[in-house]
Design an enzyme around this catalytic site. Structure first.
Site: not given
Ligand SMILES: [Zn+2]
Length: 299
Positions: A163-164, A167, A220
């Site tokens: 997820h990070e 981004h 997100e």
């Protein structure tokens, strides 16, 4: 029913010149917005990224921010068990970035931009009770020790790091900088040239350091999807995402809100989205998880 005799004039105080200045700024903001609007190859969604903000600019900001963070927070010994486990998860995800990007872009009939080619990846574990992790532009990753007991296993850690990393790959920081520029135009703050201290802090904030400017909810969701595909492609069990977010919701009941829980007022929606993505994640796993890499699949 009483009427204020002076009230009727309220709101009509624009002088002609002031109105024209606003019209000109609005026209400029509109031009800026349209001329920087593109389609993101990895998500197929329309995004607005200032063409003058290059991945190299972002990387320089990310590096500067990372160095500052590392002077403030104590990194764990890279030879410690936790640091080595986190490092392995990150490396396996990073190795799958090019293939997963190609696959995602081809779903939208586009070519992946492969911004990771300009990245200099680094991974550190920072001693802190915060349940958090982040990846700055340019690939500088940090995991707080407080995340480890919530993640509980390598599969869940892979979901968070995926997820990070997403981004950063999706250039969400540049999108936020672009929004800031639009706000500056709106505030008639004058031409913003170069990156100053405030902008750097803003980038740090949107990348999860601090809580001032959370990612937009759409960002997100995008990071959730791409991160899940990365974790699955790297032979981690994507199904672990569901209990992970349940634990994360419990952990975020306290004062410290993790970056990845900050903009989802309804954690149930996030879990539903992830469940809906599970068939696609398992497809990515069968396509890209090859070889002897599945040791971490069992909790
Ligand atoms: Zn996030």
């Amino acid at each position: 029913m009483r009427q204020d005799p002076t009230g009727t004039r309220r709101g009509f105080g624009f002088g002609g010149l002031r109105l024209w200045v606003l019209v000109l700024f609005a026209a400029y903001a509109g031009y800026y917005w349209f001329s920087n609007r593109t389609t993101d190859a990895l998500t197929g969604e329309k995004v607005v990224i200032d063409k003058n903000i290059s991945p190299q600019d972002e990387k320089a900001l990310g590096l500067q921010a990372y160095q500052e963070i590392l002077t403030q927070e104590q990194p764990l010994d890279p030879n410690s068990q936790i640091a080595q486990q986190v490092h392995e998860v990150a490396q396996r995800l990073i190795a799958k970035v090019p293939e997963v990007e190609d696959a995602l872009a081809s779903e939208h009939g586009m070519q992946a931009p492969h911004v990771e080619k300009s990245f200099d990846w680094a991974v550190n574990v920072l001693q802190s009770d915060q349940v958090n992790a982040f990846c700055l532009p340019g690939g500088k990753i940090a995991v707080y020790t407080g995340l480890v007991p919530v993640a509980q296993n390598a599969d869940a850690m892979a979901v968070v790091l995926g997820h990070e990393i997403s981004h950063a790959l999706l250039r969400h920081g540049a999108q936020r900088l672009t929004e800031q520029k639009l706000e500056q135009i709106g505030q008639m703050a004058g031409a913003a040239s170069g990156m100053d201290q405030n902008q750097m802090q803003a980038v740090m904030a949107v990348y999860g350091y601090g809580h001032a400017l959370p990612y937009a909810r759409k960002q997100e969701t995008q990071a959730d999807e791409m991160g899940l595909m990365l974790a699955a492609a790297a032979c981690y069990n994507p199904r672990e995402a569901i209990p992970l977010w349940q634990r994360m919701t419990e952990a975020s009941g306290g004062s410290g809100q993790p970056e990845f829980a900050s903009t989802h007022p309804n954690p149930g929606t996030r879990i539903q989205n992830l469940q809906a993505l599970m068939p696609k994640a398992l497809d990515y796993q069968s396509r890209f998880c090859k070889g002897a890499g599945s040791a971490a699949a069992a909790p």
